[in-house]
Design a protein around this motif. Structure first.
Motif, mmCIF file in Angstrom:
data_model
loop_
_atom_site.group_PDB
_atom_site.id
_atom_site.type_symbol
_atom_site.label_atom_id
_atom_site.label_comp_id
_atom_site.label_asym_id
_atom_site.label_seq_id
_atom_site.Cartn_x
_atom_site.Cartn_y
_atom_site.Cartn_z
ATOM 1 N N ARG A 154 0.838 -1.189 0.000
ATOM 2 C CA ARG A 154 0.000 0.000 0.000
ATOM 3 C C ARG A 154 0.872 1.237 0.000
ATOM 4 O O ARG A 154 2.015 1.198 0.446
ATOM 5 C CB ARG A 154 -0.924 0.011 1.200
ATOM 6 C CG ARG A 154 -0.175 0.006 2.517
ATOM 7 C CD ARG A 154 -1.159 -0.165 3.632
ATOM 8 N NE ARG A 154 -0.554 0.179 4.899
ATOM 9 C CZ ARG A 154 -1.233 0.271 6.021
ATOM 10 N NH1 ARG A 154 -2.514 0.029 6.025
ATOM 11 N NH2 ARG A 154 -0.631 0.591 7.133
ATOM 12 N N ILE A 252 -4.428 13.700 4.970
ATOM 13 C CA ILE A 252 -5.111 12.883 3.963
ATOM 14 C C ILE A 252 -4.133 12.585 2.827
ATOM 15 O O ILE A 252 -3.427 13.477 2.357
ATOM 16 C CB ILE A 252 -6.354 13.628 3.418
ATOM 17 C CG1 ILE A 252 -7.326 13.957 4.564
ATOM 18 C CG2 ILE A 252 -7.057 12.796 2.341
ATOM 19 C CD1 ILE A 252 -8.491 14.841 4.161
ATOM 20 N N GLU A 257 -4.168 0.386 -2.260
ATOM 21 C CA GLU A 257 -4.013 -0.722 -1.320
ATOM 22 C C GLU A 257 -4.264 -2.042 -2.040
ATOM 23 O O GLU A 257 -5.312 -2.209 -2.671
ATOM 24 C CB GLU A 257 -5.053 -0.551 -0.220
ATOM 25 C CG GLU A 257 -4.591 -0.920 1.143
ATOM 26 C CD GLU A 257 -5.698 -0.698 2.184
ATOM 27 O OE1 GLU A 257 -5.520 -1.219 3.280
ATOM 28 O OE2 GLU A 257 -6.709 -0.044 1.908
ATOM 29 N N ARG A 268 -7.303 8.634 2.138
ATOM 30 C CA ARG A 268 -7.392 7.991 3.452
ATOM 31 C C ARG A 268 -6.742 8.894 4.501
ATOM 32 O O ARG A 268 -5.863 9.694 4.199
ATOM 33 C CB ARG A 268 -6.650 6.644 3.433
ATOM 34 C CG ARG A 268 -7.132 5.688 2.359
ATOM 35 C CD ARG A 268 -8.513 5.131 2.646
ATOM 36 N NE ARG A 268 -8.475 4.100 3.644
ATOM 37 C CZ ARG A 268 -8.210 2.832 3.391
ATOM 38 N NH1 ARG A 268 -7.987 2.438 2.145
ATOM 39 N NH2 ARG A 268 -8.172 1.941 4.351
ATOM 40 N N VAL B 111 -13.205 9.270 11.233
ATOM 41 C CA VAL B 111 -13.447 9.316 9.786
ATOM 42 C C VAL B 111 -13.822 10.746 9.419
ATOM 43 O O VAL B 111 -14.330 11.493 10.249
ATOM 44 C CB VAL B 111 -14.576 8.362 9.324
ATOM 45 C CG1 VAL B 111 -14.219 6.916 9.568
ATOM 46 C CG2 VAL B 111 -15.898 8.708 9.986
ATOM 47 N N ILE B 184 -13.809 9.540 4.018
ATOM 48 C CA ILE B 184 -12.355 9.342 4.092
ATOM 49 C C ILE B 184 -12.061 8.483 5.318
ATOM 50 O O ILE B 184 -12.216 8.910 6.454
ATOM 51 C CB ILE B 184 -11.613 10.689 4.133
ATOM 52 C CG1 ILE B 184 -11.976 11.465 2.848
ATOM 53 C CG2 ILE B 184 -10.107 10.482 4.230
ATOM 54 C CD1 ILE B 184 -11.412 12.851 2.776
ATOM 55 N N GLU B 185 -11.670 7.253 5.051
ATOM 56 C CA GLU B 185 -11.479 6.268 6.115
ATOM 57 C C GLU B 185 -10.047 6.306 6.636
ATOM 58 O O GLU B 185 -9.145 6.690 5.914
ATOM 59 C CB GLU B 185 -11.734 4.856 5.568
ATOM 60 C CG GLU B 185 -13.128 4.618 5.088
ATOM 61 C CD GLU B 185 -13.266 3.238 4.444
ATOM 62 O OE1 GLU B 185 -12.495 2.332 4.791
ATOM 63 O OE2 GLU B 185 -14.151 3.093 3.600
ATOM 64 N N LEU B 187 -6.493 4.655 7.519
ATOM 65 C CA LEU B 187 -5.731 3.545 6.952
ATOM 66 C C LEU B 187 -5.407 2.604 8.109
ATOM 67 O O LEU B 187 -4.775 2.998 9.078
ATOM 68 C CB LEU B 187 -4.450 4.086 6.320
ATOM 69 C CG LEU B 187 -3.673 3.130 5.448
ATOM 70 C CD1 LEU B 187 -4.517 2.679 4.268
ATOM 71 C CD2 LEU B 187 -2.405 3.799 4.942
#
Lengths: 318, 192
Positions: A154, A252, A257, A268, B111, B184-185, B187
């Protein structure tokens, strides 16, 4: 080695021009309109002068490059349709039991199973280490480790989007503003859509996933195409959201991944102190292994010379 | 499960003898209050109303949270049933409960939602997340967009039971997809 290079865009040109430095000889050079073929070595500088004047490197038929005496076909064309002409060029070379080194991603990202089938029926081998991560040896590392030992791959595989997100966060600027700046600096292309909508990252992840799936004991069972990837981009992320993330010491990043659950690309939340939060026009990849911990690779994004250098690494591995 | 049933039975037995304390256990919760007169008193009401016994209050007025709120630590005694009612009352009154001493929610994560969260009914979004099994909404922050009346995103701080995070994320994906919001999760590590 005696090389035939097809495709004379910026990558093909870098490969042709640097080949002699790496001890190789160009015996055929072709673009879409013509070719130059020389048993005792093409004069590369001369060929590009001809191209500047006439629009093509030579007057020979491009199809004739396959009939010359060579060891490796280097494929560096731009796709027009259905991974072609790259895929057909690879087919021609493999049918004559020649090796193929791809600088062009599409045959691997879009027609992997067919490519593997052609390779199985040929004495030639296909290498595609230059198609992901530029000069970062991601594919070499995956190959050198037993693929059954790879849990996930990733990271940030698109330097343009990484530049944009890190500038937005550091300077509290909005997306459009930073994109304009990135274009001025030559980091973003005039049409950056594939970079910012996640497609470029999805293509690279598809290649990694396919590469891993071709090994029996891999965590990834089936090959995929780029259309199978759940893909999201960074175009509608407001600057204020990066500020909100910063309040929790996070940022962000556009992350690709690849693991046994499939392939995902999207923005993410990443902790500020994670290697994946590195700033600027970079690629950062984490390879998580079963027995060797996590391997992190990072480096400048890919340029034409970096890609050419990765092509020569592939040739050395044949 | 058996344990829980037994306990509630014994609780009802004791309820007839004038409210014995012997089945109450001590809890510590950490609240974040808006720095306004009366907010501390308001915060203690759910504990008193649900017959919890206040043990101590630590009000750190000089120390503000990153969101500009005043953290308060409250120790009290309550039965499990009272405790649950108190926490629910806190949530209903809109208090932010940051930590609870005897929490069942051990995995905390954040999140972000991008898009017009107000236009897409933020209350409904929060309610639906809350209705999900095994998840607690710790707090929600909204972020303004370019113009004053525009909201461009939100941060949800959530907690789930251990191992239930991917289930919660799956639910969030469904809700945000339906509402046209971008999720937006975080990681996370791959679950092996």
């Amino acid at each position: 080695m005696r090389l035939v290079v097809i495709g004379t865009g910026s990558v093909g040109r870098s490969i042709a021009e640097l080949a002699a430095d790496y001890g190789h000889e160009i015996v055929g050079l072709a673009d879409s309109a013509g070719a130059v073929i020389a048993e005792d070595g093409v004069d590369v500088a001369d060929a590009f002068e001809t191209k500047a004047a006439d629009g093509t490197v030579g007057s020979a038929d491009p199809a004739d490059v396959f009939e010359t005496s060579y060891d490796v076909l280097v494929e560096a064309t731009t796709t027009v349709d259905d991974a072609n002409p790259g895929f057909e060029n690879a087919r021609e070379a493999l049918a004559r039991d020649r090796d193929v080194v791809l600088a062009n991603r599409d045959p691997v990202a879009k027609r992997f199973d067919e490519l593997r089938e052609l390779e199985r029926n040929s004495d030639g081998t296909v290498k595609f280490g230059a198609t992901v991560g530029g000069s970062l040896p991601i594919i070499s590392i995956l190959t050198d480790h037993r693929p059954s030992n790879i849990v996930s791959v990733r990271g940030v595989l698109n330097d343009t989007s990484n530049f944009i997100l890190s500038r937005m966060a550091a300077e509290k600027l909005d997306y459009e503003h930073v994109l304009t700046e990135a274009k001025e600096l030559g980091i973003a292309d005039e049409d950056p859509s594939a970079d910012v909508n996640g497609t470029d990252t999805a293509v690279k992840c598809t290649i990694l996933s396919n590469m891993l799936s071709s090994y029996d004991e891999s965590a990834i069972d089936d090959s995929i195409t780029v259309d199978d990837v759940d893909t999201d981009g960074i175009t509608n992320i407001p600057g204020s959201l990066l500020e909100l993330a910063a309040q929790d010491s996070r940022t962000i990043r556009l992350i690709g991944e690849v693991n046994g659950n499939g392939v995902r690309v999207g923005p993410r939340l990443v902790p500020d102190d994670s290697p994946l939060a590195a700033e600027g026009a970079q690629n950062i990849v984490q390879i998580e292994t079963t027995h060797s911990g996590t391997i992190t690779l990072s480096g400048q994004g890919m340029d034409d010379h970096g890609t050419a250098s990765a092509v020569f690494t592939d040739i050395d591995r044949l | 499960m058996m344990d829980q049933i037994n306990r509630s039975e014994s609780e009802s037995l004791y309820a007839t003898d004038g409210g014995s304390k012997i089945h109450k256990s001590a809890h510590t919760i950490r609240l974040e209050l808006v720095d306004e007169p009366g907010s501390l008193l308001e915060a203690l009401k759910p504990i008193v109303a649900n017959e919890g016994n206040l043990l101590s209050i630590y009000h750190e007025r000089g120390k503000k949270s990153p969101r500009g709120r005043v953290p308060v630590e409250v120790d009290f005694e309550a039965t499990d049933r009272q405790y649950n009612s108190i926490i629910m009352a806190f949530r209903r009154s809109g208090f932010t409960v940051v930590e609870t001493g005897k929490s069942q929610y051990s995995e905390e994560f954040i999140v972000l939602l991008a898009g017009d969260v107000i236009e897409t009914d933020v209350t409904d979004t929060i309610e639906r997340v809350r209705d999900g099994s095994n998840v607690s909404v710790i707090d929600v922050s909204l972020t303004p967009g370019q113009s004053e009346d525009e909201i461009s995103g939100a941060r949800f701080r959530l907690a789930t039971q251990e191992g239930k995070m991917s289930e919660t994320l799956e639910m969030l994906r469904e809700i945000t997809e339906e509402k046209g919001l971008k999720l937006i999760e975080p990681l996370t590590e791959v679950e092996r």
